[in-house]
Motif scaffolding. Structure first.
Motif, PDB file in Angstrom:
ATOM      1  N   ILE A 111       3.551   2.998   6.086  1.00 30.30           N
ATOM      2  CA  ILE A 111       4.971   3.027   6.046  1.00 30.30           C
ATOM      3  C   ILE A 111       4.954   3.508   7.232  1.00 30.30           C
ATOM      4  N   TYR A 112       4.708   4.864   7.814  1.00 33.72           N
ATOM      5  CA  TYR A 112       5.594   5.087   9.202  1.00 33.72           C
ATOM      6  C   TYR A 112       5.384   4.842  10.530  1.00 33.72           C
ATOM      7  N   ARG A 114       1.265  -1.067   0.194  1.00 35.99           N
ATOM      8  CA  ARG A 114      -0.166   0.293   0.197  1.00 35.99           C
ATOM      9  C   ARG A 114       0.570   1.573   0.081  1.00 35.99           C
ATOM     10  N   ASP A 115       0.752   1.844  -0.511  1.00 36.83           N
ATOM     11  CA  ASP A 115       0.973   3.607  -1.056  1.00 36.83           C
ATOM     12  C   ASP A 115       0.553   5.009   0.127  1.00 36.83           C
ATOM     13  N   GLN A 116       0.520   4.576   1.622  1.00 34.53           N
ATOM     14  CA  GLN A 116       0.119   5.331   2.052  1.00 34.53           C
ATOM     15  C   GLN A 116       1.926   5.400   3.121  1.00 34.53           C
ATOM     16  N   ARG A 169       5.324   3.849  -7.807  1.00 33.04           N
ATOM     17  CA  ARG A 169       3.904   4.141  -7.381  1.00 33.04           C
ATOM     18  C   ARG A 169       2.527   4.205  -8.416  1.00 33.04           C
ATOM     19  N   TYR A 170       1.557   3.497  -8.279  1.00 30.66           N
ATOM     20  CA  TYR A 170       0.784   3.286  -9.574  1.00 30.66           C
ATOM     21  C   TYR A 170      -0.346   3.145  -8.594  1.00 30.66           C
ATOM     22  N   THR A 171      -1.921   3.660  -9.806  1.00 31.35           N
ATOM     23  CA  THR A 171      -3.229   3.407  -8.476  1.00 31.35           C
ATOM     24  C   THR A 171      -3.891   2.055  -9.518  1.00 31.35           C
ATOM     25  N   GLY A 172      -4.238   0.864  -8.351  1.00 31.94           N
ATOM     26  CA  GLY A 172      -4.855   0.115  -8.744  1.00 31.94           C
ATOM     27  C   GLY A 172      -5.650  -0.145  -9.043  1.00 31.94           C
ATOM     28  N   CYS A 173      -7.088  -1.229 -10.192  1.00 33.23           N
ATOM     29  CA  CYS A 173      -7.942  -1.165 -10.579  1.00 33.23           C
ATOM     30  C   CYS A 173      -9.165  -1.205  -9.442  1.00 33.23           C
ATOM     31  N   ASP A 174      -8.378  -0.747  -8.070  1.00 36.73           N
ATOM     32  CA  ASP A 174      -9.740  -0.884  -6.985  1.00 36.73           C
ATOM     33  C   ASP A 174      -9.186   0.552  -6.549  1.00 36.73           C
ATOM     34  N   GLY A 175      -8.942   1.068  -6.820  1.00 35.13           N
ATOM     35  CA  GLY A 175      -8.665   3.209  -7.282  1.00 35.13           C
ATOM     36  C   GLY A 175      -7.929   2.946  -5.545  1.00 35.13           C
ATOM     37  N   ARG A 176      -7.115   2.386  -4.788  1.00 35.17           N
ATOM     38  CA  ARG A 176      -6.471   2.724  -4.189  1.00 35.17           C
ATOM     39  C   ARG A 176      -5.165   3.056  -4.446  1.00 35.17           C
ATOM     40  N   LYS A 177      -4.025   3.740  -4.017  1.00 33.16           N
ATOM     41  CA  LYS A 177      -2.408   3.849  -3.696  1.00 33.16           C
ATOM     42  C   LYS A 177      -2.269   2.200  -3.570  1.00 33.16           C
ATOM     43  N   TYR A 178      -1.066   2.430  -4.824  1.00 33.01           N
ATOM     44  CA  TYR A 178      -0.089   1.034  -4.166  1.00 33.01           C
ATOM     45  C   TYR A 178       1.722   1.323  -4.932  1.00 33.01           C
ATOM     46  N   PHE A 179       2.480   0.902  -4.350  1.00 30.94           N
ATOM     47  CA  PHE A 179       4.141   0.909  -5.160  1.00 30.94           C
ATOM     48  C   PHE A 179       4.348  -0.449  -4.796  1.00 30.94           C
ATOM     49  N   HIS A 180       5.516  -0.366  -6.189  1.00 31.49           N
ATOM     50  CA  HIS A 180       5.991  -1.907  -6.091  1.00 31.49           C
ATOM     51  C   HIS A 180       7.865  -2.125  -6.685  1.00 31.49           C
ATOM     52  N   TYR A 181       8.204  -2.932  -6.366  1.00 38.44           N
ATOM     53  CA  TYR A 181       9.589  -3.019  -7.015  1.00 38.44           C
ATOM     54  C   TYR A 181       9.807  -3.185  -8.681  1.00 38.44           C
ATOM     55  N   PRO A 182      10.109  -1.941  -9.181  1.00 36.64           N
ATOM     56  CA  PRO A 182       9.981  -2.376 -10.546  1.00 36.64           C
ATOM     57  C   PRO A 182      11.459  -4.150 -10.493  1.00 36.64           C
ATOM     58  N   THR A 183      12.073  -3.986  -9.840  1.00 34.51           N
ATOM     59  CA  THR A 183      13.535  -4.638  -9.625  1.00 34.51           C
ATOM     60  C   THR A 183      13.139  -5.844  -9.181  1.00 34.51           C
ATOM     61  N   TRP A 184      12.078  -6.437  -8.427  1.00 33.97           N
ATOM     62  CA  TRP A 184      12.284  -7.562  -7.140  1.00 33.97           C
ATOM     63  C   TRP A 184      12.585  -8.639  -7.680  1.00 33.97           C
ATOM     64  N   HIS A 185      12.300  -9.206  -8.683  1.00 32.29           N
ATOM     65  CA  HIS A 185      12.893 -10.439  -8.978  1.00 32.29           C
ATOM     66  C   HIS A 185      14.323 -10.582  -9.618  1.00 32.29           C
ATOM     67  N   ASN A 186      14.260  -9.374  -9.755  1.00 31.57           N
ATOM     68  CA  ASN A 186      16.402  -9.907 -10.099  1.00 31.57           C
ATOM     69  C   ASN A 186      16.989  -9.907  -8.758  1.00 31.57           C
ATOM     70  N   HIS A 187      16.649  -9.331  -7.810  1.00 31.86           N
ATOM     71  CA  HIS A 187      17.237  -9.383  -6.286  1.00 31.86           C
ATOM     72  C   HIS A 187      16.323  -9.726  -5.163  1.00 31.86           C
ATOM     73  N   GLN A 188      15.308 -10.563  -5.681  1.00 29.82           N
ATOM     74  CA  GLN A 188      14.812 -11.325  -4.352  1.00 29.82           C
ATOM     75  C   GLN A 188      14.248 -12.433  -4.642  1.00 29.82           C
ATOM     76  N   LYS A 189      14.882 -14.007  -4.059  1.00 26.11           N
ATOM     77  CA  LYS A 189      14.544 -15.697  -5.027  1.00 26.11           C
ATOM     78  C   LYS A 189      13.978 -15.712  -3.557  1.00 26.11           C
ATOM     79  N   ILE A 190      12.255 -15.800  -4.112  1.00 23.86           N
ATOM     80  CA  ILE A 190      11.414 -16.332  -2.938  1.00 23.86           C
ATOM     81  C   ILE A 190      10.557 -17.811  -3.386  1.00 23.86           C
ATOM     82  N   ASP A 191      10.990 -18.298  -2.517  1.00 27.16           N
ATOM     83  CA  ASP A 191      10.457 -20.256  -2.322  1.00 27.16           C
ATOM     84  C   ASP A 191       8.922 -20.025  -2.371  1.00 27.16           C
ATOM     85  N   LYS A 192       8.539 -20.829  -3.302  1.00 32.96           N
ATOM     86  CA  LYS A 192       7.542 -20.968  -3.404  1.00 32.96           C
ATOM     87  C   LYS A 192       6.833 -19.383  -2.991  1.00 32.96           C
ATOM     88  N   PRO A 193       6.556 -18.868  -3.957  1.00 34.77           N
ATOM     89  CA  PRO A 193       5.781 -17.372  -3.190  1.00 34.77           C
ATOM     90  C   PRO A 193       4.331 -17.154  -3.542  1.00 34.77           C
TER      91      PRO A 193
END
Length: 345
Positions: free
Chosen positions: A48-49, A42-44, A79-103
């Protein structure tokens, strides 16, 4: 729910993070623990604080909002607005630096600009992303079509296939008329005849004759042995035969407490050995009764059975040619020794 994430050594020499302030870099690294397995959150600033700076009075919510602006300006987050109208953010290079086992599947909307992944709201490709693509007119060919529909007909389709009548209207009429020798479909637009697969009747019978059972099937299991006329060499035991288990069972019933299993096992072997020697079961039973009275080691049983077999009086009898000789008596020093021991002297 917070998760354990990895921080690569390249983080500390990243030119992208070097353009933001140190508190913004801490916010960037701290939120990796709270983003989901696809790097979304969530982009709030207030949320985050509370997650990153709950014990720091020198950082405020306005500072956190400034951190997010800095990170978005350098491309560290999107930072983007989702299809539900709320604000979110994500890491563009997430899959390049994080290896998730069974995401796990994300429950948050996907970024309509740079994420082709599953949308947590749309349960598939994000509708908002498809709408943006259609509005831009740059990726009409990549838009997913309805399932089972193609933009053009197959080049391998036979000619006149679209002129065939529907089977649902032809088959009932053909079957009702009883004409099944040559189940063909005739069409005015298509003069050629086409046979319906699986509906034609064979012109001749099968060369293999049908198998006829010589007798009807009997109910019940087929693995039961009804008996055999060939002797197997084994005969059923006689009805009056006493086994070692029966004798041991009688011995156990005579005991006030059940003997240990090792004692019963040893005793059973001894009893079986005696019966295999041909000793009568009554003699073995008598020996077991005596053994139940005196107890002891099971190796004593053969001597007790021997006593039951060969006991013929209270004393030893002189064998040989003088069976009428009385049993030996101890010397009593009588007055007339000749008269008292004439037979033995």
């Amino acid at each position: 729910m917070a998760r354990i994430r990895s921080v690569k050594p390249e983080t500390w020499v990243s030119e992208t993070l070097a353009e933001v302030s140190i508190p913004a870099m801490v916010t960037f690294l701290g939120m990796t623990n709270h983003a989901d397995d696809h790097g979304r959150h969530r982009d709030q600033a207030a949320i985050i604080y509370g997650l990153i700076w709950p014990l720091r009075d020198e950082i405020s919510r306005a500072d956190v909002e400034d951190h997010l602006r800095q990170l978005a300006a350098v491309g560290a987050i999107c930072r983007y607005t989702g299809c539900d109208g709320r604000k979110y953010f994500h890491y563009p290079t997430w899959h390049n630096h994080q290896k998730i086992d069974k995401p796990s599947l994300s429950r948050l909307p996907a970024c309509p600009h740079c994420e082709p992944e599953r949308c947590g709201v749309c349960k598939g490709p994000c509708i908002q992303r498809a709408a943006l693509v259609d509005a831009s007119g740059t990726a009409d060919e990549q838009a997913p079509s309805a399932r089972g529909e193609f933009a053009e007909a197959s080049a391998n389709a036979p000619a006149g296939l679209d002129q065939l009548p529907e089977l649902s209207s032809v088959l009932p009429a053909r079957l009702a008329s009883g004409d099944g020798a040559d189940a063909t479909v005739h069409s005015a637009a298509a003069p050629t005849q086409r046979k319906i697969a699986g509906q034609a009747i064979f012109a001749e019978d099968s060369p293999k004759a049908r198998r006829v059972l010589p007798e009807p099937s009997a109910p019940g299991s087929r693995i039961l042995d009804p008996g055999s006329s060939f002797p197997t060499g084994r005969q059923a035991p006689d009805a009056d035969t006493v086994s070692a288990n029966q004798l041991i069972g009688e011995y156990v019933a005579a005991c006030s407490q059940r003997p240990p299993g090792s004692v019963l096992g040893h005793l059973g072997k001894v009893v079986k050995t005696l019966l295999d020697e041909g000793i009568a079961a009554e003699h073995v039973r008598s020996g077991l009764r005596r053994f139940a009275e005196i107890q002891g080691h099971p190796s004593r049983l053969p001597s007790l059975v021997n006593d039951a077999m060969n006991a013929q009086g209270t004393g030893l009898v002189r064998p040989g040619i003088r069976p009428n000789v009385p049993a030996h008596q101890a010397w009593t020093n009588p007055v007339d020794a000749v008269a008292a021991y004439a037979e033995e002297l």
